[in-house]
Design a protein around this motif. Structure first.
Motif, PDB file in Angstrom:
ATOM      1  N   VAL A  24      45.003 -12.144 -20.128  1.00  0.00           N
ATOM      2  CA  VAL A  24      45.787 -13.360 -19.888  1.00  0.00           C
ATOM      3  C   VAL A  24      44.941 -14.394 -19.184  1.00  0.00           C
ATOM      4  O   VAL A  24      44.897 -15.569 -19.570  1.00  0.00           O
ATOM      5  CB  VAL A  24      47.030 -13.042 -19.043  1.00  0.00           C
ATOM      6  CG1 VAL A  24      47.704 -14.310 -18.604  1.00  0.00           C
ATOM      7  CG2 VAL A  24      47.984 -12.197 -19.815  1.00  0.00           C
ATOM      8  N   LEU A  30      45.149 -19.660 -26.340  1.00  0.00           N
ATOM      9  CA  LEU A  30      46.381 -19.488 -25.563  1.00  0.00           C
ATOM     10  C   LEU A  30      47.327 -18.484 -26.200  1.00  0.00           C
ATOM     11  O   LEU A  30      48.003 -17.722 -25.517  1.00  0.00           O
ATOM     12  CB  LEU A  30      47.071 -20.838 -25.428  1.00  0.00           C
ATOM     13  CG  LEU A  30      47.893 -21.017 -24.167  1.00  0.00           C
ATOM     14  CD1 LEU A  30      47.053 -20.714 -22.960  1.00  0.00           C
ATOM     15  CD2 LEU A  30      48.409 -22.423 -24.101  1.00  0.00           C
ATOM     16  N   LEU A  31      47.381 -18.452 -27.541  1.00  0.00           N
ATOM     17  CA  LEU A  31      48.280 -17.504 -28.191  1.00  0.00           C
ATOM     18  C   LEU A  31      47.804 -16.075 -27.978  1.00  0.00           C
ATOM     19  O   LEU A  31      48.605 -15.151 -27.824  1.00  0.00           O
ATOM     20  CB  LEU A  31      48.372 -17.825 -29.683  1.00  0.00           C
ATOM     21  CG  LEU A  31      49.211 -19.056 -29.975  1.00  0.00           C
ATOM     22  CD1 LEU A  31      49.071 -19.468 -31.416  1.00  0.00           C
ATOM     23  CD2 LEU A  31      50.650 -18.777 -29.681  1.00  0.00           C
ATOM     24  N   HIS A  32      46.476 -15.896 -27.956  1.00  0.00           N
ATOM     25  CA  HIS A  32      45.981 -14.566 -27.641  1.00  0.00           C
ATOM     26  C   HIS A  32      46.341 -14.181 -26.225  1.00  0.00           C
ATOM     27  O   HIS A  32      46.650 -13.017 -25.946  1.00  0.00           O
ATOM     28  CB  HIS A  32      44.456 -14.507 -27.832  1.00  0.00           C
ATOM     29  CG  HIS A  32      44.055 -14.479 -29.260  1.00  0.00           C
ATOM     30  ND1 HIS A  32      42.757 -14.584 -29.668  1.00  0.00           N
ATOM     31  CD2 HIS A  32      44.782 -14.344 -30.387  1.00  0.00           C
ATOM     32  CE1 HIS A  32      42.700 -14.524 -30.990  1.00  0.00           C
ATOM     33  NE2 HIS A  32      43.910 -14.379 -31.442  1.00  0.00           N
ATOM     34  N   ALA A  33      46.324 -15.166 -25.325  1.00  0.00           N
ATOM     35  CA  ALA A  33      46.727 -14.874 -23.946  1.00  0.00           C
ATOM     36  C   ALA A  33      48.171 -14.405 -23.895  1.00  0.00           C
ATOM     37  O   ALA A  33      48.513 -13.476 -23.158  1.00  0.00           O
ATOM     38  CB  ALA A  33      46.524 -16.103 -23.073  1.00  0.00           C
ATOM     39  N   ALA A  34      49.043 -15.040 -24.717  1.00  0.00           N
ATOM     40  CA  ALA A  34      50.440 -14.597 -24.748  1.00  0.00           C
ATOM     41  C   ALA A  34      50.539 -13.172 -25.246  1.00  0.00           C
ATOM     42  O   ALA A  34      51.315 -12.358 -24.722  1.00  0.00           O
ATOM     43  CB  ALA A  34      51.264 -15.537 -25.627  1.00  0.00           C
ATOM     44  N   LEU A  35      49.739 -12.816 -26.272  1.00  0.00           N
ATOM     45  CA  LEU A  35      49.759 -11.441 -26.773  1.00  0.00           C
ATOM     46  C   LEU A  35      49.282 -10.455 -25.717  1.00  0.00           C
ATOM     47  O   LEU A  35      49.831  -9.366 -25.571  1.00  0.00           O
ATOM     48  CB  LEU A  35      48.870 -11.324 -28.009  1.00  0.00           C
ATOM     49  CG  LEU A  35      49.527 -11.703 -29.332  1.00  0.00           C
ATOM     50  CD1 LEU A  35      48.555 -11.505 -30.460  1.00  0.00           C
ATOM     51  CD2 LEU A  35      50.756 -10.869 -29.560  1.00  0.00           C
ATOM     52  N   LEU A  37      49.600 -10.897 -22.584  1.00  0.00           N
ATOM     53  CA  LEU A  37      50.675 -10.779 -21.602  1.00  0.00           C
ATOM     54  C   LEU A  37      51.696  -9.754 -22.051  1.00  0.00           C
ATOM     55  O   LEU A  37      52.175  -8.934 -21.262  1.00  0.00           O
ATOM     56  CB  LEU A  37      51.350 -12.138 -21.385  1.00  0.00           C
ATOM     57  CG  LEU A  37      52.479 -12.129 -20.366  1.00  0.00           C
ATOM     58  CD1 LEU A  37      51.935 -11.915 -18.988  1.00  0.00           C
ATOM     59  CD2 LEU A  37      53.267 -13.415 -20.418  1.00  0.00           C
ATOM     60  N   ILE A  38      52.031  -9.770 -23.352  1.00  0.00           N
ATOM     61  CA  ILE A  38      52.996  -8.801 -23.864  1.00  0.00           C
ATOM     62  C   ILE A  38      52.442  -7.394 -23.702  1.00  0.00           C
ATOM     63  O   ILE A  38      53.166  -6.457 -23.312  1.00  0.00           O
ATOM     64  CB  ILE A  38      53.325  -9.111 -25.338  1.00  0.00           C
ATOM     65  CG1 ILE A  38      54.038 -10.442 -25.420  1.00  0.00           C
ATOM     66  CG2 ILE A  38      54.154  -8.018 -25.950  1.00  0.00           C
ATOM     67  CD1 ILE A  38      54.315 -10.889 -26.806  1.00  0.00           C
ATOM     68  N   ALA A  40      50.355  -6.409 -21.390  1.00  0.00           N
ATOM     69  CA  ALA A  40      50.445  -6.076 -19.965  1.00  0.00           C
ATOM     70  C   ALA A  40      51.866  -5.680 -19.586  1.00  0.00           C
ATOM     71  O   ALA A  40      52.085  -4.731 -18.826  1.00  0.00           O
ATOM     72  CB  ALA A  40      49.985  -7.271 -19.128  1.00  0.00           C
ATOM     73  N   LEU A  41      52.867  -6.409 -20.130  1.00  0.00           N
ATOM     74  CA  LEU A  41      54.252  -6.089 -19.781  1.00  0.00           C
ATOM     75  C   LEU A  41      54.652  -4.722 -20.309  1.00  0.00           C
ATOM     76  O   LEU A  41      55.399  -3.976 -19.656  1.00  0.00           O
ATOM     77  CB  LEU A  41      55.180  -7.176 -20.326  1.00  0.00           C
ATOM     78  CG  LEU A  41      54.951  -8.536 -19.681  1.00  0.00           C
ATOM     79  CD1 LEU A  41      55.753  -9.595 -20.380  1.00  0.00           C
ATOM     80  CD2 LEU A  41      55.338  -8.483 -18.223  1.00  0.00           C
ATOM     81  N   THR A  73      55.895 -17.886 -25.880  1.00  0.00           N
ATOM     82  CA  THR A  73      55.206 -18.074 -27.152  1.00  0.00           C
ATOM     83  C   THR A  73      55.705 -19.311 -27.864  1.00  0.00           C
ATOM     84  O   THR A  73      54.921 -20.102 -28.404  1.00  0.00           O
ATOM     85  CB  THR A  73      55.419 -16.847 -28.041  1.00  0.00           C
ATOM     86  OG1 THR A  73      55.140 -15.686 -27.298  1.00  0.00           O
ATOM     87  CG2 THR A  73      54.535 -16.909 -29.245  1.00  0.00           C
TER      88      THR A  73
ATOM     89  N   MET B  33      52.150 -17.999 -17.214  1.00  0.00           N
ATOM     90  CA  MET B  33      51.945 -16.587 -17.564  1.00  0.00           C
ATOM     91  C   MET B  33      51.342 -15.825 -16.400  1.00  0.00           C
ATOM     92  O   MET B  33      51.699 -14.668 -16.144  1.00  0.00           O
ATOM     93  CB  MET B  33      51.036 -16.489 -18.792  1.00  0.00           C
ATOM     94  CG  MET B  33      51.700 -16.936 -20.070  1.00  0.00           C
ATOM     95  SD  MET B  33      50.837 -16.367 -21.515  1.00  0.00           S
ATOM     96  CE  MET B  33      49.614 -17.632 -21.671  1.00  0.00           C
TER      97      MET B  33
ATOM     98  N   TRP C 152      53.718 -17.180 -36.722  1.00  0.00           N
ATOM     99  CA  TRP C 152      52.626 -18.034 -36.246  1.00  0.00           C
ATOM    100  C   TRP C 152      51.284 -17.621 -36.817  1.00  0.00           C
ATOM    101  O   TRP C 152      50.446 -18.477 -37.073  1.00  0.00           O
ATOM    102  CB  TRP C 152      52.589 -18.092 -34.724  1.00  0.00           C
ATOM    103  CG  TRP C 152      51.511 -17.353 -34.040  1.00  0.00           C
ATOM    104  CD1 TRP C 152      50.162 -17.441 -34.242  1.00  0.00           C
ATOM    105  CD2 TRP C 152      51.671 -16.437 -32.995  1.00  0.00           C
ATOM    106  NE1 TRP C 152      49.498 -16.636 -33.399  1.00  0.00           N
ATOM    107  CE2 TRP C 152      50.402 -15.999 -32.609  1.00  0.00           C
ATOM    108  CE3 TRP C 152      52.795 -15.945 -32.313  1.00  0.00           C
ATOM    109  CZ2 TRP C 152      50.213 -15.086 -31.592  1.00  0.00           C
ATOM    110  CZ3 TRP C 152      52.591 -15.050 -31.303  1.00  0.00           C
ATOM    111  CH2 TRP C 152      51.310 -14.623 -30.957  1.00  0.00           C
TER     112      TRP C 152
END
Lengths: 166, 102, 410
Positions: A24, A30-35, A37-38, A40-41, A73, B33, C152
């Motif tokens: 992250v 940025l979209l890879h960062a969101a992935l 994050l998922i 990590a969660l 996202t 985030m 996406w």
């Protein structure tokens, strides 16, 4: 440290959580960062399962992965700039990295010196979920925080709708 | 059994990574985030202490559940704000949202 | 023979112990064998289900459906699978590779994971987690993630738009589903799915029919079935988030969609129609799986009937139906049922909340009355609103048409 299924799953979930967290903050896309994050969660939900709090694990997946990640996202996709790739970190990143490392050093030292070697854990009572439910509903328990959290969520809902309206 | 300090170290690592993200990232959504990472680190801490100390009480899990609710509310409002800023200023880079700077 | 599942389980365990395996290995083998059994069973069932659906929808639309490949077109799906296997998965330029490949996998996984918590019979459950009902909902919300990733990563603005609309609909309909799923949880006092089934001496559909109906409608929207299937309506937005997928990746989305339709029938059967309960199911657990599948297939046939008959709704109609009708209705119903239940518990002697068929009749009557009252009120409001709309439209139409009609009538 014996190799039990608990240890193996703890290791896997810890790798997910830490790897995702690193992704992250480091990822340029940025979209890879969101992935990440998922990821990590998911790892943190797994850690909750190893800590024998299954209710928290499913609530984590339901709320964080199933709702907040989707919000994040969609926001990324809506606010994407069409122009070229910009820098992902700002000018003060060395100081930030130094500060984070320093903080981790202090925290780590404190943790190891205070809580080192504590391996014995008590048994979890089998009716934990019933206790949670009763605590939510009893005035001597957590009824007031529950109601306040509901009002907070209502205010947040109304606020988000008003702020993001055309 | 897994020692308590491993969970706490993981939580501290996530917290520090999140803090680095908040301070160093330019995009506002990336900052949000990282805030979620910090909140999750706090949750791990709470549940780890609950498990290795007071499993008879519900306080640990209860605190974590309230943190979930607050994080959800904050993420919703924060993202609404970011979308509104994007509509007005066409940017979400935190450095460029500097109208109130002297 | 009465309890075939426990018999097979014990026999396998003794076999493994004689081979000298430790407890750890035995648990691992059981886990792997159980998962593989469920997965293969579902995959084979999927072929049969898709055949049933295509034949039935064909008959509803006054045509025959597949009838060339094999007797009555039974092997049509095998032919489809072979075709999809041999097609190339075209990866569009600029597509993000990892989310593109992961999305169909997560979509299928989210459906298969649900079957881990569904009890086929009294002693045949994948896992009896204490939070079963919540686990099922959490896992179906993973499918939403798959839709978003597919949209996406396809680098296609129509796929992205389709994914946005799909996600909006899926996330909205989770609210009525969770609220109506609270009803069986509240009536049985536990989140454990097997315990919910065991407590249904009276089926929860008779105690709370309105909740059952709302759950059924909501889960149709979650599975993106008609009348909520505007996600992939070909006249709408090409194929929505699945536009860029071909070959095996598309096959996985296809499989996930049909299996999800079957899964929601299974969920409705468990939570509202008594699952594996039936005559002699408690004494002879093997009969449980028979009853379970009879109920699931009956509900699935009703699903196919609904799909073939109802027209498609627009996205704004879908959203306003959820937020303006279903959510308030569900909240009112929930509060009404809880109030009546608690008041009756305190004031009416002999009001049992658990027990056999006869004990629960009083509770069934009370909650049924609440459901019917709320349902009639809601229906009355909808009918009145419809009448007002029609009168308003009729009053608005009279003025412009009047002039030419008056001149013609002369």
């Amino acid at each position: 440290m014996e190799i039990t299924p608990l240890t193996i799953s703890f290791a896997i979930f810890a790798i997910f959580a830490l790897g995702g967290g690193l992704g992250v903050v480091v990822s340029r896309n940025l979209l890879h960062a969101a992935l990440y994050l998922i990821l990590a969660l998911f790892g943190i939900a797994g850690l909750f399962i190893t800590l024998e709090a299954p209710f928290l694990a499913v609530v984590q997946i339901l709320v964080y992965v199933g709702a907040i990640s989707i919000l994040i996202t969609i926001t990324i996709m809506v606010t994407r700039r069409v122009m070229g790739v910009t820098e992902s970190v700002n000018r003060q990143w060395p100081i930030a990295a130094l500060g984070a490392l320093l903080l981790f050093g202090i925290l780590g030292f404190t943790i190891v010196s205070l809580f080192g070697g504590q391996t014995v854990a008590q048994d979890v009572p089998p009716d934990m979920i019933e206790r949670l439910g009763q605590a939510f509903a009893s005035p001597y328990g957590y009824l007031l925080p529950f109601e306040v959290a509901s009002i907070l969520l209502l205010a947040a809902m109304i606020g988000a709708i008003v702020v993001a309206r055309e | 059994m897994i020692p308590l300090e491993w969970y706490l170290i993981i939580a501290a690592l996530l917290f520090c990574m999140g803090m680095y993200g908040i301070l160093a990232r330019r995009n506002a959504v990336a900052i949000l985030m990282s805030i979620e990472l910090v909140l999750n680190a706090v949750n791990i801490n709470l549940v780890a202490f609950w498990r290795y100390g007071t499993t008879e009480l519900v306080n640990g899990q209860m605190f974590a559940i309230i943190v979930f609710a607050v994080a959800a509310a904050e993420a919703a409002v924060g993202l609404g704000l970011i979308i509104s800023i994007y509509r007005n200023r066409q940017t979400v880079i935190a450095e460029d949202i500097n109208l109130l700077k002297w | 023979m009465a309890d075939i599942f426990t018999t097979i389980g014990e026999w396998t365990r003794r076999l493994l112990e004689n081979l000298g395996a430790s407890d750890l290995v035995i648990d691992l083998v059981f886990g792997v064998l159980g998962s593989l059994t469920i997965i293969f069973f579902l995959l084979t069932l999927a072929l049969f289900i898709i055949w049933i659906e295509r034949k039935l929808v064909g008959r509803i639309q006054n045509r025959i459906g597949p009838n060339r490949v094999g007797p009555w077109g039974l092997f049509q799906n095998v032919a489809d699978v072979v075709k999809l296997l041999t097609k190339e998965i075209i990866i569009p330029t600029g597509a993000d590779l990892i989310p593109f490949m992961l999305a169909p996998v997560i979509s299928v996984a989210s459906v298969f994971l649900i079957w881990g918590a569904i009890p086929f019979a009294r002693s045949a459950v994948g896992t009896t987690v204490a939070i079963g009902a919540l686990y099922i909902i959490a896992v179906s919300s993973l499918g939403i993630l798959a839709v978003l990733m597919a949209g996406w990563s396809s680098n296609n603005k129509y796929a992205l738009l389709g994914a946005f609309r799909a996600v909006a609909m899926l996330v909205s309909y989770e609210v009525p589903i969770i609220l109506t799923l609270l009803v069986p949880v509240m009536l049985s006092g536990t989140l454990n799915v097997n315990a919910i089934v065991e407590q249904q001496s009276v089926w929860y559909f008779f105690m709370a029919p309105l909740a059952g109906i709302i759950f059924y409608i909501g889960s149709h929207a979650e599975a993106a079935r008609a009348p909520f299937d505007m996600l992939e309506a070909e006249s709408e937005i090409v194929a929505g988030y699945q536009t860029e997928y071909g070959g095996m990746a598309f096959a996985m989305f296809y499989l996930a969609e049909f299996l999800h339709a079957f899964t929601i029938s299974a969920l409705a059967a468990i939570f509202f129609f008594g699952g594996w309960r039936g005559p002699f199911a408690l004494q002879v657990p093997t009969l449980g799986i028979v009853y379970f599948f009879i109920k699931t297939f009956a509900i699935y046939l009703f699903n196919v009937w609904v799909r073939g008959t109802l027209p498609r709704l627009r996205i704004d109609q879908v959203m306003s139906f959820c937020w303006k009708f279903l959510v308030p209705l569900t909240l009112v119903l929930l509060v009404g049922m809880i109030l009546v239940d608690k008041i009756a518990q305190t004031f009416i002697p002999g009001y049992a909340v658990a027990g056999g068929f006869v004990d629960l009749l009083l509770r069934t009557a009370a909650l049924l009355i609440v459901n019917v009252v709320v349902g009639l009120l809601a229906l009355g409001m909808v009918v009145r609103q419809g009448r007002r709309e029609r009168e308003r439209l009729a009053a608005a139409e009279v003025a412009p048409i009047e002039r030419p009609a008056a001149s013609v009538a002369k």
